[in-house]
Design an enzyme around this catalytic site. Structure first.
Site, short mmCIF file in Angstrom:
data_model
loop_
_atom_site.label_atom_id
_atom_site.label_comp_id
_atom_site.label_asym_id
_atom_site.label_seq_id
_atom_site.Cartn_x
_atom_site.Cartn_y
_atom_site.Cartn_z
N LYS A 118 0.86 -1.20 0.00
CA LYS A 118 0.00 0.00 0.00
C LYS A 118 0.89 1.23 0.00
CE LYS A 118 -4.58 0.84 0.71
NZ LYS A 118 -5.74 -0.05 0.63
N1 LIG Z 1 -11.60 1.91 -3.81
C1 LIG Z 1 -11.49 0.62 -3.52
O1 LIG Z 1 -11.58 -0.24 -4.42
C2 LIG Z 1 -11.29 0.16 -2.12
C3 LIG Z 1 -11.33 1.04 -1.05
N2 LIG Z 1 -11.26 0.55 0.22
C4 LIG Z 1 -11.32 1.43 1.36
O2 LIG Z 1 -12.59 2.09 1.38
C5 LIG Z 1 -12.46 3.39 1.96
C6 LIG Z 1 -13.03 4.43 1.02
O3 LIG Z 1 -12.31 4.37 -0.22
P1 LIG Z 1 -12.91 4.98 -1.56
O4 LIG Z 1 -14.38 4.90 -1.54
O5 LIG Z 1 -12.16 4.33 -2.66
O6 LIG Z 1 -12.42 6.48 -1.47
P2 LIG Z 1 -13.08 7.77 -2.18
O7 LIG Z 1 -11.98 8.75 -2.24
O8 LIG Z 1 -13.77 7.39 -3.41
O9 LIG Z 1 -14.18 8.24 -1.12
C7 LIG Z 1 -13.85 8.57 0.19
C8 LIG Z 1 -15.08 9.13 0.87
O10 LIG Z 1 -14.78 9.30 2.25
C9 LIG Z 1 -15.15 10.63 2.63
N3 LIG Z 1 -14.30 11.08 3.73
C10 LIG Z 1 -13.00 11.44 3.70
N4 LIG Z 1 -12.60 11.84 4.91
C11 LIG Z 1 -13.67 11.73 5.72
C12 LIG Z 1 -13.90 12.01 7.09
N5 LIG Z 1 -12.92 12.48 7.87
N6 LIG Z 1 -15.13 11.76 7.60
C13 LIG Z 1 -16.12 11.29 6.82
N7 LIG Z 1 -15.97 11.01 5.51
C14 LIG Z 1 -14.75 11.23 4.97
C15 LIG Z 1 -14.95 11.45 1.37
O11 LIG Z 1 -15.64 12.69 1.43
C16 LIG Z 1 -15.50 10.49 0.33
O12 LIG Z 1 -16.91 10.59 0.30
C17 LIG Z 1 -10.98 3.55 2.30
O13 LIG Z 1 -10.76 3.14 3.63
C18 LIG Z 1 -10.31 2.56 1.35
O14 LIG Z 1 -9.06 2.12 1.83
C19 LIG Z 1 -11.15 -0.79 0.48
C20 LIG Z 1 -11.08 -1.68 -0.53
C21 LIG Z 1 -11.05 -1.28 -1.92
O1 LIG Z 2 -7.65 -3.36 -5.91
C1 LIG Z 2 -6.61 -3.48 -5.30
O2 LIG Z 2 -5.59 -3.96 -5.76
C2 LIG Z 2 -6.50 -3.07 -3.85
C3 LIG Z 2 -7.58 -2.17 -3.37
C4 LIG Z 2 -7.24 -1.73 -1.99
O3 LIG Z 2 -6.39 -0.89 -1.81
C5 LIG Z 2 -7.86 -2.37 -0.85
O4 LIG Z 2 -8.48 -3.43 -1.00
O5 LIG Z 2 -7.75 -1.83 0.26
#
Ligand SMILES: NC(=O)C1=CN([C@@H]2O[C@H](COP(=O)(O)OP(=O)(O)OC[C@H]3O[C@@H](n4cnc5c(N)ncnc54)[C@H](O)[C@@H]3O)[C@@H](O)[C@H]2O)C=CC1
Ligand SMILES: O=C(O)CCC(=O)C(=O)O
Length: 434
Positions: free
Chosen positions: A119
């Site tokens: 990561k």
């Molecule tokens: N994108 C992916 O495929 C994956 C993401 N994740 C995890 O899911 C979580 C979200 O990731 P994404 O949706 O991709 O990110 P993103 O950037 O698309 O969305 C993040 C969201 O969290 C909100 N946010 C940020 N700081 C905040 C706070 N202090 N309080 C409340 N809301 C807040 C933002 O406004 C936004 O709505 C992270 O923990 C990430 O590691 C886990 C597995 C895969």
């Molecule tokens: O799609 C990936 O390779 C990893 C996504 C990721 O960062 C997560 O699962 O937390």
């Protein structure tokens, strides 16, 4: 560039145990105790293999040069190349990158993928930069990392504040560093790319769909109907939005949402698609959505609901709010949203937690499909992707659920035990530990 290759004694002493690392290490050690993990393997898995820190200059739109700090932590590759996202956020530091890389190792292992865990990201508030600045920052970061990533070595993907556009810039920059005849064959150096650039149909929704499936499988196991169930979502980005989209389609009702700009509530229901459209024309923010009232951020997790989906950052559910949470189920879309103290309270209160390494694993499974698609020169159809994802998620969910029942442990401990045992087996088979 500084590359720190693992030296067991030195690194074991150096790693500061605090914040997210504190949580992931406690989770790991409690599972390792449960399975009586070989002490040598415990030592190896307790540290990261490589930690890459890069400081790189980028010219801003006004002509000034700014220096950025980026990280890539490669935790373990016993099962295959390092895999995991890149995050652009002010909280990115070495502690966060280490913890998130470790969670990736357990996640890929649990999902039965041929990957290890990595990561990274940049310590930056991307909202302060123009699109062309973000492109230059991403390209310079990729250039600085280029010798340390690769389609068979370490494969980044999207995470908080990075998306398919970011991945397209990375792929393009990385390919330009390769000899001409190898360029296009390196497209799978990242996953989560846009569709015309080798991306997989459905990778955008894969994580949120997996979160929804985990909730559905839990509902099936516990004879619960999702119809009319109230859910709240923290984070309305890639993961939060898609999880809400699929839950609403299955009859559940979104009653509160929080993002980085604030929290909104409507106990009669907030229409997911309307909120999504509103946020698109409101700088990505949910605040002041007409069909809702604003709520104090501190009260968000304590609002009335059946299901709570933290899908933003780590350390959100803690000993402060855990005693007041009303949900019966926490489905962890984010990585590390519940800290160890918060979890203890929730479990004592009989609240079920579907742990991150299971609940949000749909994303990395989708990434694996994209990697296979690129490697084999194929283009997969959406229905095929969703069916394969469904099957993979169900297998993982059933394994974890059954293990927890048989061993009388919580779902997180079960998930960690299964994940660690697969890695332990790889080390034993290689004959390192007779
Ligand atoms: N994108 C992916 O495929 C994956 C993401 N994740 C995890 O899911 C979580 C979200 O990731 P994404 O949706 O991709 O990110 P993103 O950037 O698309 O969305 C993040 C969201 O969290 C909100 N946010 C940020 N700081 C905040 C706070 N202090 N309080 C409340 N809301 C807040 C933002 O406004 C936004 O709505 C992270 O923990 C990430 O590691 C886990 C597995 C895969
Ligand atoms: O799609 C990936 O390779 C990893 C996504 C990721 O960062 C997560 O699962 O937390």
């Amino acid at each position: 560039m500084t590359t720190v290759t693992a030296d067991l004694k030195k690194v074991t002493k150096k790693v500061p145990v605090r914040g997210m690392m504190d949580n992931v290490m406690e989770q790991f050690n409690s599972a390792a105790d449960h399975i009586n993990l070989h002490p040598n393997i415990r030592k190896i898995l307790s540290i990261t293999n490589n930690e890459i820190l890069v400081n790189f200059p980028v010219k801003m739109d006004n002509g000034d040069v700014e220096i950025f700090t980026g990280y890539r932590v490669q935790h373990n590759n016993a099962l295959g190349p390092y895999k995991g996202g890149l995050r652009y956020h002010p909280t990115v530091d070495i502690d966060a990158a280490r913890a998130l890389a470790m969670w990736m190792t357990w996640k890929t292992s649990l999902a039965g993928l041929p990957y290890g865990g990595g990561k990274g990201g940049i310590k930056i508030d991307p909202s302060k930069y123009s699109q062309s600045e973000l492109e230059r920052i991403t390209r310079r970061f990729t250039f600085a990392l280029a010798d340390n990533i690769g389609p068979e070595h370490d494969i980044p993907a999207p995470d908080v504040n990075t998306n398919s556009q970011t991945m397209a810039w990375i792929a393009d920059t990385y390919m330009s560093t390769r000899p001409p005849a190898e360029r296009t064959a390196n497209q799978h150096v990242v996953t989560g790319k846009p569709d015309a650039s080798g991306g997989l149909e459905g990778r955008d929704r894969a994580t949120g769909y997996g979160v929804y499936l985990s909730i559905k499988f839990w509902a099936n196991k516990t004879n619960t109907s999702l119809e009319g169930k109230k859910f709240i979502v923290q984070g309305f980005g890639n993961v939060g939005y898609w999880a809400a989209h699929f839950l609403e389609k299955d009859g559940a009702k979104m009653v509160a949402v929080q993002d980085a700009s604030g929290s909104i509530q409507n106990q009669n229901g907030i229409n997911v698609e309307d909120l999504f459209k509103y946020s698109q024309i409101n700088d990505g923010s949910i605040v002041n959505f007409p069909d809702s009232k604003m709520v104090d951020n501190k009260k968000f997790f304590t609002l009335d609901c059946d299901i709570c989906i933290p899908a933003a950052l780590g350390n959100q559910i803690t000993k402060e709010n855990a005693p007041k949470i009303k949900a019966k189920l926490i489905a962890e879309g984010a990585n590390g949203p519940t800290n160890v103290e918060g979890e203890k309270i929730l479990l004592e209160r009989g609240i079920t937690i579907i742990p991150d390494i299971l609940c949000n694993s749909g994303g990395v499974v989708g990434s694996y499909f994209e990697w296979l698609q690129n490697r084999n020169g194929e283009i997969w159809q959406l229905d095929e992707v969703m069916a394969k994802l469904d099957k993979k998620m169900k297998e993982s969910f059933n394994k974890v659920f059954d293990y927890a029942l048989n061993e009388t442990v919580d779902l997180r401990t079960a998930a960690f035990c299964i994940a660690i045992q697969r890695i332990e087996k790889a080390y034993i088979q290689r004959g390192i530990f007779p």
